[in-house]
Design an enzyme around this catalytic site. Structure first.
Site, short mmCIF file in Angstrom:
data_model
loop_
_atom_site.label_atom_id
_atom_site.label_comp_id
_atom_site.label_asym_id
_atom_site.label_seq_id
_atom_site.Cartn_x
_atom_site.Cartn_y
_atom_site.Cartn_z
N TRP A 5 -3.38 -7.28 17.45
CA TRP A 5 -3.40 -6.53 16.20
C TRP A 5 -4.77 -5.90 16.01
O TRP A 5 -5.76 -6.32 16.59
CB TRP A 5 -3.01 -7.41 15.01
CG TRP A 5 -3.85 -8.61 14.70
CD1 TRP A 5 -3.73 -9.87 15.21
CD2 TRP A 5 -4.93 -8.68 13.73
NE1 TRP A 5 -4.66 -10.71 14.65
CE2 TRP A 5 -5.39 -10.02 13.74
CE3 TRP A 5 -5.51 -7.75 12.87
CZ2 TRP A 5 -6.44 -10.45 12.92
CZ3 TRP A 5 -6.56 -8.18 12.05
CH2 TRP A 5 -7.00 -9.51 12.08
N TYR B 34 3.48 -11.26 4.29
CA TYR B 34 3.07 -9.90 3.97
C TYR B 34 3.76 -9.45 2.69
O TYR B 34 4.99 -9.35 2.62
CB TYR B 34 3.44 -8.93 5.10
CG TYR B 34 2.75 -9.19 6.43
CD1 TYR B 34 1.63 -10.01 6.52
CD2 TYR B 34 3.21 -8.59 7.58
CE1 TYR B 34 1.01 -10.23 7.73
CE2 TYR B 34 2.59 -8.80 8.81
CZ TYR B 34 1.49 -9.63 8.87
OH TYR B 34 0.86 -9.85 10.09
N ALA C 62 -9.27 -1.17 15.18
CA ALA C 62 -10.28 -1.78 14.31
C ALA C 62 -10.15 -1.29 12.87
O ALA C 62 -11.10 -0.76 12.28
CB ALA C 62 -11.68 -1.52 14.86
N GLY D 243 0.07 0.16 12.78
CA GLY D 243 0.71 0.40 11.49
C GLY D 243 0.56 1.86 11.13
O GLY D 243 -0.08 2.64 11.85
N GLN E 111 0.81 -1.21 0.00
CA GLN E 111 0.00 0.00 0.00
C GLN E 111 0.85 1.27 0.00
O GLN E 111 0.46 2.29 -0.55
CB GLN E 111 -0.92 -0.02 1.22
CG GLN E 111 -1.88 1.16 1.31
CD GLN E 111 -2.78 1.06 2.54
OE1 GLN E 111 -3.08 -0.02 3.01
NE2 GLN E 111 -3.18 2.20 3.06
N ARG F 33 -8.09 3.41 4.35
CA ARG F 33 -8.00 1.96 4.15
C ARG F 33 -9.26 1.41 3.49
O ARG F 33 -9.19 0.45 2.73
CB ARG F 33 -7.76 1.27 5.50
CG ARG F 33 -7.65 -0.24 5.40
CD ARG F 33 -7.02 -0.84 6.65
NE ARG F 33 -5.64 -0.41 6.79
CZ ARG F 33 -4.85 -0.81 7.79
NH1 ARG F 33 -5.32 -1.60 8.73
NH2 ARG F 33 -3.60 -0.39 7.86
N LYS G 65 -12.73 8.48 11.92
CA LYS G 65 -12.69 9.19 10.63
C LYS G 65 -13.78 8.72 9.67
O LYS G 65 -14.07 9.41 8.68
CB LYS G 65 -11.33 9.05 9.99
CG LYS G 65 -10.94 7.63 9.59
CD LYS G 65 -9.52 7.62 9.04
CE LYS G 65 -9.04 6.22 8.71
NZ LYS G 65 -7.63 6.21 8.25
#
Length: 336
Positions: A205, A54, A209, A285, A27, A228, A216
Site C-alpha cells: 500500500w 475503513y 507515498a 486508490g 473523502q 490529500r 504535485k
C-alpha cells in the site's frame, strides 16, 4: 493489465489492485467512488482491497454496491480485520476468535458476496494468542468464507510464527500487506527475505507515498487545493511527515527519469515497487476515474537497472529503511 501469482499459491491477481482506504465512504461521495471502481474494471483491474474498519464499514458497503452485477469468479476481493468497528465495544476489535467470526460475516454482508479471496489480519494482535487467531482464520477458510489468508504490517518474526501455525492447520498464508514505496523501504531488510523463504508475496500500500511521489507537492509551496494534504477527514495526518522541503526537492529530481521512460511520476513510483519480484500487486486508490486509468499504465513497465540506480542516487538521504519500524505499526494494546 499484467497478472502475478499471490505467494506460493495458484491464485493470480492483477498487478494493480484498486484499494478504497481513505476515499470510499469518507473523502469521496458514493457516486464518484462507484465511478472509480467502474474505471478500474474497464482498465482490466480484477483485484479489489478494502477493510471492515475503513469508514466503519461504509467502504465495504460502497465496494459491494460498485461490484454488484459483476461475474464473481472474475474478481479477487480482499478485506481485513483487526481495527475497531461497530459501536467500539470491548470485543469489537483485535484478532480474537469472537471478533474474527463476527467480522467476516459482517464483511461478506456489506460486500454482497459469499466469500472473499483473501482475508487479512490488519495488524498483529499482542493481546490474543497467535494460536487462537490462526485457528479462527483456519475456521473461516474451512467454512468457505475465505480462500486464502494474509496479514498486514507483520514483522519477519511474526510472519514466520504465523506461517508455521497456518501450515500445521493446513491453510494457505500467502501474503503480507505493508507500506512500501521509493521513500519507505523498511520491508527490504527483513520482511521481504523472510517472505521469499516462506512463499509469501507483498500486497503493497501507498506505492505513491500518499501522492507525494506524483510530484504535485512542491517545496516551499502550499499543497494544491483538494489534495490529500488538505483533507481534514484523515488524509492530511498520513501525509504531513512527507511534506518537508528536503523530501519534496529530492522527489522533483525523479522527474527527468520519468520523462526518459515516458511515464508520469506516479506511474514511475508504481512501476518501481513492481520491480521487486516479491511484490504481487500495488494498491492504488483514486478520487477520480481518470486517476485509475492513468495508474494502470504502470503495469508491465520495466525500469532498466541503470535508472533504478539513478533513483537511489536521487533519493539518497530521504529514504526511510529501518526494519525496526515495522514493529511500530501494530498497537501494543487494543484501541478500545
Amino acid at each position: 493489465m499484467h497478472f502475478r501469482y499471490l505467494g506460493r499459491s495458484g491464485l493470480k491477481i492483477s498487478e494493480i489492485t484498486y484499494g478504497n482506504w481513505i476515499t470510499h465512504g469518507s473523502q469521496v461521495e458514493n457516486e464518484q467512488a462507484i465511478a472509480c471502481v467502474r474505471a478500474a474494471l474497464d482498465a482490466g483491474i480484477t483485484t479489489f482491497d478494502t477493510a471492515d474498519a475503513y469508514a466503519n464499514g461504509a467502504a465495504e458497503t460502497v465496494l459491494g454496491e460498485a461490484l454488484a452485477g459483476q461475474r464473481r469468479a472474475s474478481l479477487e476481493i480482499f478485506t481485513k480485520v483487526y481495527f475497531p468497528t461497530g459501536p467500539m465495544g470491548p470485543n469489537d476489535t483485535g484478532l480474537s476468535r469472537k471478533h474474527i467470526r463476527e467480522s467476516i460475516d459482517a464483511s461478506l454482508t456489506r460486500l454482497r458476496t459469499d466469500y472473499v479471496d483473501l482475508y487479512q489480519a490488519h495488524r498483529y494482535d499482542y493481546e490474543t494468542p497467535l494460536e487462537e487467531t490462526m485457528q479462527a482464520f483456519a475456521d473461516v477458510v474451512r467454512a468457505g468464507k475465505a480462500l486464502y489468508i494474509g496479514v498486514s504490517e507483520w514483522t519477519a518474526e511474526q510472519l514466520r510464527a504465523g506461517h508455521a501455525l497456518a501450515t500445521e492447520l493446513g491453510v494457505p498464508l500467502v501474503s503480507n500487506q505493508p507500506q512500501y514505496s521509493m521513500l519507505y523501504r523498511v520491508i527490504e531488510g527483513e520482511v521481504v527475505p523472510t517472505s521469499r523463504e516462506l512463499g509469501m508475496s507483498q500486497v503493497v500500500w501507498s506505492p505513491v507515498a500518499q501522492g507525494v511521489l506524483s510530484g504535485k507537492y512542491l517545496p516551499g509551496q502550499q499543497p494544491p487545493a483538494g489534495s490529500r494534504a488538505t483533507d481534514t477527514n484523515g488524509g492530511a495526518q498520513f501525509i504531513k511527515r512527507l511534506l518537508s522541503d528536503e523530501v519534496l526537492t529530492a522527489v522533483q529530481g525523479l522527474r527527468p527519469i520519468a520523462d526518459e521512460l515516458g511515464l508520469t511520476m506516479a506511474q514511475l513510483a508504481i512501476a518501481w515497487v513492481l520491480a521487486n519480484d516479491n511484490v504481487a500487486t500495488a494498491l492504488v486508490g483514486a478520487s477520480r476515474p481518470e486517476q485509475v486509468t492513468d495508474n494502470v499504465k504502470a503495469s508491465g513497465v520495466t525500469i532498466p537497472p541503470e535508472l533504478l540506480t539513478r533513483i537511489d542516487e536521487v533519493l539518497a538521504g530521504v529514504v526511510t529503511d529501518d526494519p525496526a519500524l515495522t514493529a511500530q505499526s501494530s498497537p501494543k494494546a487494543r484501541l478500545v
